[in-house]
Design a protein around this motif. Structure first.
Motif, PDB file in Angstrom:
ATOM      1  N   ASN A 192       0.899  -1.143   0.000  1.00  0.00           N
ATOM      2  CA  ASN A 192       0.000   0.000   0.000  1.00  0.00           C
ATOM      3  C   ASN A 192       0.944   1.200   0.000  1.00  0.00           C
ATOM      4  O   ASN A 192       1.769   1.289   0.912  1.00  0.00           O
ATOM      5  CB  ASN A 192      -0.861   0.005   1.262  1.00  0.00           C
ATOM      6  CG  ASN A 192      -1.724   1.249   1.376  1.00  0.00           C
ATOM      7  OD1 ASN A 192      -1.888   1.980   0.417  1.00  0.00           O
ATOM      8  ND2 ASN A 192      -2.272   1.476   2.568  1.00  0.00           N
ATOM      9  N   GLY A 195       0.358  -1.305  -4.757  1.00  0.00           N
ATOM     10  CA  GLY A 195      -0.278  -2.510  -5.295  1.00  0.00           C
ATOM     11  C   GLY A 195       0.760  -3.458  -5.882  1.00  0.00           C
ATOM     12  O   GLY A 195       0.433  -4.362  -6.646  1.00  0.00           O
ATOM     13  N   SER A 196       2.013  -3.268  -5.508  1.00  0.00           N
ATOM     14  CA  SER A 196       3.075  -4.118  -6.050  1.00  0.00           C
ATOM     15  C   SER A 196       3.268  -5.341  -5.159  1.00  0.00           C
ATOM     16  O   SER A 196       2.863  -5.343  -3.994  1.00  0.00           O
ATOM     17  CB  SER A 196       4.378  -3.331  -6.126  1.00  0.00           C
ATOM     18  OG  SER A 196       4.659  -2.772  -4.863  1.00  0.00           O
ATOM     19  N   TYR A 223      -0.753  -7.484   3.823  1.00  0.00           N
ATOM     20  CA  TYR A 223      -1.398  -7.982   2.587  1.00  0.00           C
ATOM     21  C   TYR A 223      -0.776  -9.304   2.121  1.00  0.00           C
ATOM     22  O   TYR A 223      -0.903  -9.665   0.951  1.00  0.00           O
ATOM     23  CB  TYR A 223      -1.306  -6.926   1.474  1.00  0.00           C
ATOM     24  CG  TYR A 223      -1.990  -5.634   1.843  1.00  0.00           C
ATOM     25  CD1 TYR A 223      -3.376  -5.495   1.777  1.00  0.00           C
ATOM     26  CD2 TYR A 223      -1.245  -4.538   2.286  1.00  0.00           C
ATOM     27  CE1 TYR A 223      -3.997  -4.312   2.138  1.00  0.00           C
ATOM     28  CE2 TYR A 223      -1.861  -3.351   2.660  1.00  0.00           C
ATOM     29  CZ  TYR A 223      -3.241  -3.246   2.586  1.00  0.00           C
ATOM     30  OH  TYR A 223      -3.866  -2.079   2.945  1.00  0.00           O
ATOM     31  N   LYS A 318      -8.531  -8.756  -8.338  1.00  0.00           N
ATOM     32  CA  LYS A 318      -7.840  -8.749  -9.643  1.00  0.00           C
ATOM     33  C   LYS A 318      -8.805  -8.283 -10.739  1.00  0.00           C
ATOM     34  O   LYS A 318      -8.454  -7.515 -11.633  1.00  0.00           O
ATOM     35  CB  LYS A 318      -7.311 -10.164  -9.920  1.00  0.00           C
ATOM     36  CG  LYS A 318      -7.006 -10.500 -11.354  1.00  0.00           C
ATOM     37  CD  LYS A 318      -5.532 -10.266 -11.669  1.00  0.00           C
ATOM     38  CE  LYS A 318      -5.042 -10.814 -12.988  1.00  0.00           C
ATOM     39  NZ  LYS A 318      -5.775 -10.528 -14.178  1.00  0.00           N
ATOM     40  N   ALA A 321      -9.081  -4.647 -10.616  1.00  0.00           N
ATOM     41  CA  ALA A 321      -7.867  -4.025 -11.184  1.00  0.00           C
ATOM     42  C   ALA A 321      -7.918  -4.072 -12.702  1.00  0.00           C
ATOM     43  O   ALA A 321      -7.570  -3.095 -13.386  1.00  0.00           O
ATOM     44  CB  ALA A 321      -6.628  -4.750 -10.659  1.00  0.00           C
ATOM     45  N   PRO A 339      -1.693  -3.258 -10.783  1.00  0.00           N
ATOM     46  CA  PRO A 339      -1.178  -3.827  -9.539  1.00  0.00           C
ATOM     47  C   PRO A 339      -0.964  -5.335  -9.629  1.00  0.00           C
ATOM     48  O   PRO A 339      -1.540  -5.994 -10.497  1.00  0.00           O
ATOM     49  CB  PRO A 339      -2.263  -3.502  -8.519  1.00  0.00           C
ATOM     50  CG  PRO A 339      -3.494  -3.264  -9.296  1.00  0.00           C
ATOM     51  CD  PRO A 339      -3.111  -2.881 -10.689  1.00  0.00           C
ATOM     52  N   ALA A 342      -2.483  -6.693  -3.127  1.00  0.00           N
ATOM     53  CA  ALA A 342      -3.110  -5.747  -2.185  1.00  0.00           C
ATOM     54  C   ALA A 342      -4.444  -5.238  -2.739  1.00  0.00           C
ATOM     55  O   ALA A 342      -5.129  -5.984  -3.450  1.00  0.00           O
ATOM     56  CB  ALA A 342      -2.159  -4.629  -1.805  1.00  0.00           C
ATOM     57  N   TYR A 344      -5.018  -1.831  -4.164  1.00  0.00           N
ATOM     58  CA  TYR A 344      -4.867  -0.463  -4.657  1.00  0.00           C
ATOM     59  C   TYR A 344      -4.275  -0.420  -6.056  1.00  0.00           C
ATOM     60  O   TYR A 344      -3.547  -1.333  -6.458  1.00  0.00           O
ATOM     61  CB  TYR A 344      -3.937   0.320  -3.716  1.00  0.00           C
ATOM     62  CG  TYR A 344      -4.304   0.132  -2.262  1.00  0.00           C
ATOM     63  CD1 TYR A 344      -5.363   0.847  -1.711  1.00  0.00           C
ATOM     64  CD2 TYR A 344      -3.637  -0.793  -1.467  1.00  0.00           C
ATOM     65  CE1 TYR A 344      -5.737   0.644  -0.384  1.00  0.00           C
ATOM     66  CE2 TYR A 344      -3.998  -0.996  -0.141  1.00  0.00           C
ATOM     67  CZ  TYR A 344      -5.049  -0.275   0.396  1.00  0.00           C
ATOM     68  OH  TYR A 344      -5.419  -0.484   1.696  1.00  0.00           O
ATOM     69  N   MET A 345      -4.566   0.707  -6.735  1.00  0.00           N
ATOM     70  CA  MET A 345      -3.910   0.973  -8.014  1.00  0.00           C
ATOM     71  C   MET A 345      -3.364   2.402  -7.987  1.00  0.00           C
ATOM     72  O   MET A 345      -4.069   3.331  -7.599  1.00  0.00           O
ATOM     73  CB  MET A 345      -4.904   0.833  -9.162  1.00  0.00           C
ATOM     74  CG  MET A 345      -4.322   1.265 -10.500  1.00  0.00           C
ATOM     75  SD  MET A 345      -5.506   1.159 -11.834  1.00  0.00           S
ATOM     76  CE  MET A 345      -5.393  -0.566 -12.225  1.00  0.00           C
ATOM     77  N   ARG A 388      -4.102   7.428  -5.808  1.00  0.00           N
ATOM     78  CA  ARG A 388      -4.330   6.013  -5.490  1.00  0.00           C
ATOM     79  C   ARG A 388      -5.822   5.729  -5.497  1.00  0.00           C
ATOM     80  O   ARG A 388      -6.600   6.466  -4.885  1.00  0.00           O
ATOM     81  CB  ARG A 388      -3.759   5.690  -4.106  1.00  0.00           C
ATOM     82  CG  ARG A 388      -3.778   4.201  -3.787  1.00  0.00           C
ATOM     83  CD  ARG A 388      -3.678   3.932  -2.294  1.00  0.00           C
ATOM     84  NE  ARG A 388      -4.932   4.241  -1.610  1.00  0.00           N
ATOM     85  CZ  ARG A 388      -5.154   4.054  -0.311  1.00  0.00           C
ATOM     86  NH1 ARG A 388      -4.182   3.588   0.456  1.00  0.00           N
ATOM     87  NH2 ARG A 388      -6.318   4.366   0.248  1.00  0.00           N
ATOM     88  N   LEU A 391      -9.475  -0.844  -4.904  1.00  0.00           N
ATOM     89  CA  LEU A 391     -10.037  -1.884  -5.775  1.00  0.00           C
ATOM     90  C   LEU A 391     -11.278  -2.528  -5.171  1.00  0.00           C
ATOM     91  O   LEU A 391     -11.835  -3.458  -5.748  1.00  0.00           O
ATOM     92  CB  LEU A 391      -8.994  -2.986  -6.021  1.00  0.00           C
ATOM     93  CG  LEU A 391      -7.648  -2.563  -6.595  1.00  0.00           C
ATOM     94  CD1 LEU A 391      -6.738  -3.784  -6.749  1.00  0.00           C
ATOM     95  CD2 LEU A 391      -7.823  -1.878  -7.945  1.00  0.00           C
TER      96      LEU A 391
END
Ligand SMILES: Cc1ncc(COP(=O)(O)O)c(C=O)c1O
Length: 425
Positions: A192, A195-196, A223, A318, A321, A339, A342, A344-345, A388, A391
């Motif tokens: 966070n 999103g990696s 996460y 997913k 995303a 991403p 987690a 987020y994007m 940010r 999702l």
């Protein structure tokens, strides 16, 4: 005995009561920036809030029935009293079993129960950092790390994450920041706000840097296992020589952030952490422990929630995303980053392509005012000109938000006009 028989009241002071340096230095960057933001939604459009990392807000990501049942069953048997400040032994045991791997066996003595992952981070940072011992933090990163450090007077330095390389750590930069007073490296994986999710190869590179400089790692793994493809490994599983303090909790994977139960798992390597373990117990005692009812339900939660629930949550994140990415990628003025995990994007704002918007704060303010869409400006996470998005919103809200963002960018796109700066009419 002489007594004061005067009826005269002492004069009442109207001067303000001063606050301590500790309170003064406790700053939540989210609050500070959100307070500065002008939030004036367009009254003709429903406000779409894509700013809050709380999976429960839209009502579409709910905990499974097994989680509710575990608490309800525990309510019948739970005692009302204080419990050990660092947690109930059966709860610590269940968490140790849940996260044990062949390479990293755990016992209950490696687990400390905290009031959410935030509290685990507080305990970890407090145990390792000091006024002299700095901690290295990611940029962009979760702002609570700074709040904790400010509160404790722990100096921090920020290492860069590389947006063009899936937000991996710039290892050269990380190493440059390490000095003789560095106490720990804090890493967030999955991340966070980015999103990696790091590859095992990158995790091993990070471990090598920590080992070379003889530093422990505080791993924020709230996460953990929430990755869209492949396997997710914790730093504790991978480390052979580096001591790891892994912070986690129920908030995200079990979708109950309000229940405030987290944990800190110590992966001791070469038995170097006996003093640290003692320190962790002392620091847990500051708040007399986490919620007994919820932590008492943890063994049943971990034993009964089916794998299908975890899988379904990740599949749905997913899908969200994929929707956001496919809808936003064709808007020339912004650039979404797909991403890997987690909730987020990150989306880059190409301010040079917008005629009257100069930064992410202005982008968000105008987007709220005109389109009633509210992402979080990434200034809060330490980098400018990104926003940010969460999702966890339902599909129709995500699609509507994308449509409005596209319309907004089209209205503000550069049209061979001289660019206006913030504040100009
Ligand atoms: C990276 C990260 N760490 C920790 C937390 C806090 O977790 P908790 O709600 O369990 O305190 C969050 C919450 O959003 C988070 O995103």
């Amino acid at each position: 005995m002489e007594c004061n028989r005067s009826n005269k009241m002492p004069s009442i002071s109207k001067s303000k009561i001063a606050i301590s340096p500790c309170a003064e230095n406790t700053i939540n960057p989210i609050r500070k920036l959100v307070d500065q933001l002008i939030i004036n939604p367009n009254p003709t459009k429903r406000l779409l809030k894509l700013n809050i990392g709380d999976p429960s807000v839209f009502g579409n990501f709910n905990p499974p029935p097994e989680v509710i049942k575990a608490v309800s069953d525990n309510l019948q048997t739970s005692c009302y009293g204080y419990i050990p400040a660092h947690g109930l032994i059966p709860t610590r045991e269940a968490i140790a079993n849940f996260y044990t791997t062949e390479k990293s066996p755990l016992t209950f003595e490696d687990v400390y129960i905290t009031s959410g992952c935030s509290d685990a981070l507080r305990v970890a940072m407090d145990c390792l950092g000091s006024e002299k011992g700095n901690i290295l933090l990611p940029k962009p990163g979760f702002p609570l790390y700074q709040t904790i450090a400010g509160n404790r007077g722990i100096p921090v330095k920020f290492y860069n994450l590389l947006s063009e390389e899936d937000w991996v750590i710039d290892l050269k930069h990380l190493e440059q920041l390490i000095d003789e007073n560095t106490a720990a490296i804090l890493v967030t994986n999955p991340s966070n706000p980015c999103g990696s999710a790091f590859s095992v190869k990158h995790q091993m590179e990070i471990l090598r840097v920590a080992e070379k400089h003889n530093l422990p790692i505080i791993a924020d793994e709230i996460y953990q296992n929430m990755v869209f493809e492949g396997d997710s490994k914790s730093f504790g599983e991978l480390s052979t020589n580096v001591p790891i303090l892994s912070c986690g909790g129920l908030a995200k994977r079990w979708l109950v952030p309000g229940w405030r139960v987290g944990w800190l798992i110590v992966h001791d390597r070469h038995e170097r952490l006996s003093q640290v373990k003692d320190g962790l117990i002392r620091l847990c005692q500051v708040i007399l422990g986490a919620n007994a009812l919820i932590q008492g339900a943890v063994p049943q939660i971990l034993a009964t929630v089916p794998q299908s629930f975890y899988k379904d949550t990740v599949t749905r994140l997913k899908k969200a995303a994929d929707i956001l990415y496919s809808e936003l990628k064709n808007i020339p003025q912004i650039r979404p980053f797909m991403p890997k995990g987690a909730m987020y994007m990150m989306v880059q704002i190409k301010v040079e392509e917008l005629h009257d918007i100069n930064d992410d704060m202005e982008f968000v303010e105008k987007l709220i005012e005109e389109q009633s869409v509210f992402p979080l400006p990434a200034n809060i996470f330490g980098i400018p000109n990104y926003v940010r998005l969460v999702l966890t919103a339902p599909e129709d809200i995500l699609r509507e938000a994308c449509k409005r963002i596209a319309e907004f960018c089209d209205v503000h796109k550069l049209r061979n006009l001289p660019k206006r700066s913030r504040g100009c009419p």
